[in-house]
Design an enzyme around this catalytic site. Sequence first.
Site, short mmCIF file in Angstrom:
data_model
loop_
_atom_site.label_atom_id
_atom_site.label_comp_id
_atom_site.label_asym_id
_atom_site.label_seq_id
_atom_site.Cartn_x
_atom_site.Cartn_y
_atom_site.Cartn_z
CB SER A 46 -0.98 -0.01 1.22
OG SER A 46 -0.20 0.11 2.32
CG ASP A 84 2.63 -6.63 1.17
OD1 ASP A 84 2.41 -7.79 1.14
OD2 ASP A 84 1.79 -5.70 1.15
CE LYS A 113 0.31 -8.24 3.64
NZ LYS A 113 -0.50 -8.39 2.18
CD GLU A 115 -2.55 -8.77 -2.34
OE1 GLU A 115 -3.39 -9.00 -3.34
OE2 GLU A 115 -2.30 -7.87 -1.71
CD GLU A 182 -7.40 -5.34 2.70
OE1 GLU A 182 -6.26 -5.97 2.46
OE2 GLU A 182 -7.58 -4.36 2.30
O1 KIV Z 1 -0.20 -3.44 1.90
C1 KIV Z 1 -0.72 -3.42 2.84
O2 KIV Z 1 -1.12 -2.27 3.58
C2 KIV Z 1 -1.41 -4.50 3.20
C3 KIV Z 1 -2.66 -4.33 4.66
C4 KIV Z 1 -4.03 -3.98 4.08
C5 KIV Z 1 -2.60 -5.62 5.20
O3 KIV Z 1 -1.39 -5.36 2.82
#
Ligand code: KIV
Length: 278
Positions: A46, A84, A113, A115, A182
Amino acid sequence: MTRATVAEMRAVHAAGGHFAVVTAWDRPTAEFAEAAGIHFILVGDSLAQVALGHESTVRVGMDEMLHHTAAVVRSTSTALVIGDMPFLSYVDVTTAGENAGRFIREAGAGAVKLEGGVSIAPVVAALVRGGVPVIGHIGFTPQSSLNESKPRVKGRLPAAAAALLDDALALQEAGASAIVIELVPQELAAAITERLTIPTIGIGAGPGCTAQVQVLPDLLGLLGAAPRHAGRIAHLRDEAITSLAAWRTSVESGAFPTAANSITGDATLIAALEELPR
Ligand code: KIV
């Protein structure tokens, strides 16, 4: 100083407790989080929107994510920093292994992390076998934004809810350490949490999750609008703009800087300045 690990997340979950996770992308945001006692920091993709001004998370790649993850690692000493994995960085086991390795080796992340559910379970299993702590992410998955125009609640219908439980179980089976859930109805998130042995980390998923994660600007009011689920706790954007406008006025009027903001030269310098040609 040792850093928190995913084992701490699991221990809190096993003890029936809760923990907080927040996103960060640079030194100020990382220091705010760690100083607030938050042990888990996600360098979320994000950052595309909240720090880099893009419209979607699909616009950031490995270079940006590594750059910001490394900044957060350098700016903290006790938090677990979770990188991420960006759009298309884990399309197969080989690509995922190379990119997860870069998060760990080059940026110093302690976990990654990604998805997806059932479909990415083989990738998760391979990373976990390789020693990478992995956090899953199901429900609304922002990297699907090319297929969906705006964030949508997932799992409202019974079949979709059952599919999300299958996703969660597949990630757990593959060795994920925790799962972000989410934008799903709170009853579904609670039902999934009850059926797992690993923690769930909710965002817009109600109080039944083990943990809560929020995007830092949404929480602190650093940008304009924030989703209702963020539960904004401050209005720092307004404060910053008001303070900067007051400073601008003081510069324009000559009130800033004062002697207290200035460096005073000694007598020798002042005498020499008098001798300078006009
Ligand atoms: O990228 C991000 O901020 C996220 C959160 C919404 C968990 O994946």
